[in-house]
Design a protein around this motif. Structure first.
Motif, PDB file in Angstrom:
ATOM      1  N   CYS A  56       0.867  -1.174   0.000  1.00  0.00           N
ATOM      2  CA  CYS A  56       0.000   0.000   0.000  1.00  0.00           C
ATOM      3  C   CYS A  56       0.905   1.227   0.000  1.00  0.00           C
ATOM      4  O   CYS A  56       1.790   1.346   0.852  1.00  0.00           O
ATOM      5  CB  CYS A  56      -0.905   0.000   1.235  1.00  0.00           C
ATOM      6  N   ASP A  58       0.688   5.365  -0.005  1.00  0.00           N
ATOM      7  CA  ASP A  58      -0.245   6.473   0.197  1.00  0.00           C
ATOM      8  C   ASP A  58       0.230   7.776  -0.443  1.00  0.00           C
ATOM      9  O   ASP A  58      -0.309   8.838  -0.165  1.00  0.00           O
ATOM     10  CB  ASP A  58      -0.526   6.676   1.688  1.00  0.00           C
ATOM     11  N   HIS A  61       4.319   7.226   2.024  1.00  0.00           N
ATOM     12  CA  HIS A  61       4.838   6.094   2.785  1.00  0.00           C
ATOM     13  C   HIS A  61       4.274   4.792   2.224  1.00  0.00           C
ATOM     14  O   HIS A  61       3.260   4.788   1.530  1.00  0.00           O
ATOM     15  CB  HIS A  61       4.438   6.208   4.259  1.00  0.00           C
ATOM     16  N   SER A  63       3.270   0.558   3.155  1.00  0.00           N
ATOM     17  CA  SER A  63       2.957  -0.479   4.135  1.00  0.00           C
ATOM     18  C   SER A  63       3.008  -1.812   3.407  1.00  0.00           C
ATOM     19  O   SER A  63       2.670  -1.890   2.224  1.00  0.00           O
ATOM     20  CB  SER A  63       1.556  -0.279   4.724  1.00  0.00           C
ATOM     21  N   GLY A  83       2.981   2.382   7.143  1.00  0.00           N
ATOM     22  CA  GLY A  83       3.166   3.815   6.938  1.00  0.00           C
ATOM     23  C   GLY A  83       4.626   4.218   7.016  1.00  0.00           C
ATOM     24  O   GLY A  83       4.950   5.285   7.516  1.00  0.00           O
TER      25      GLY A  83
END
Length: 154
Positions: A56, A58, A61, A63, A83
């Protein structure tokens, strides 16, 4: 030195030398690689797939899911990258590692069995004399490229 954060660096291929605290993400290879967060210097490879890790991003950052358990390393570190931050997790016993491995194998087996069933449903047999051979899952291009990189002469 233990890592507390990872900053993402998007790359087409994995660099020859990895820098501590950098999570190298290759969408071309569908994988991420980094040096172990414990500071032992081991390379950690996390391939992206429906049965492995998910990434993931964003916009700033990254994850990774699930956690990273380096059970084959001497450090046996276990952590999450959430994150961009390293979230340390508890160590696992040998029994829990074996149980987790069995769970992963079962999950992968189920996933690929369901994929085969889906392929048969998409291509139904219309004559009784026909033999149904479901198509093989396509070779994962990222895995082929990754294997070539690992076996390339340096």
């Amino acid at each position: 030195m233990r890592m507390t954060h990872f900053r993402p660096q998007f790359v087409e291929s994995v660099p020859e030398r990895l820098e501590a605290g950098v999570l190298y993400v290759s969408m071309e290879l569908a994988t991420a690689i980094h040096l172990c967060a414990c500071g032992c210097g081991q390379e950690v490879i996390t391939p992206f797939s429906p049965t492995d890790w998910k990434l993931c991003f964003d916009g700033e950052h990254v994850s990774l899911d699930p956690s990273i358990g380096n059970w084959s390393f001497a450090c046996r570190s276990h952590y999450w990258i959430r994150g961009g931050k390293v979230r340390w997790s508890t160590a696992w016993s040998d029994e829990k590692i074996e149980s987790g491995g069995a769970h992963d194998r079962d999950r992968k087996s189920t996933y690929f069995e369901e994929s085969k069933s889906s392929a048969v449903e998409q291509f139904p047999v219309t004559t009784e004399s026909a033999v149904v051979v479901p198509p093989s899952p396509p070779a994962a291009p990222w895995l082929v490229r990754f294997w070539r990189r690992l076996t390339a002469e340096r």
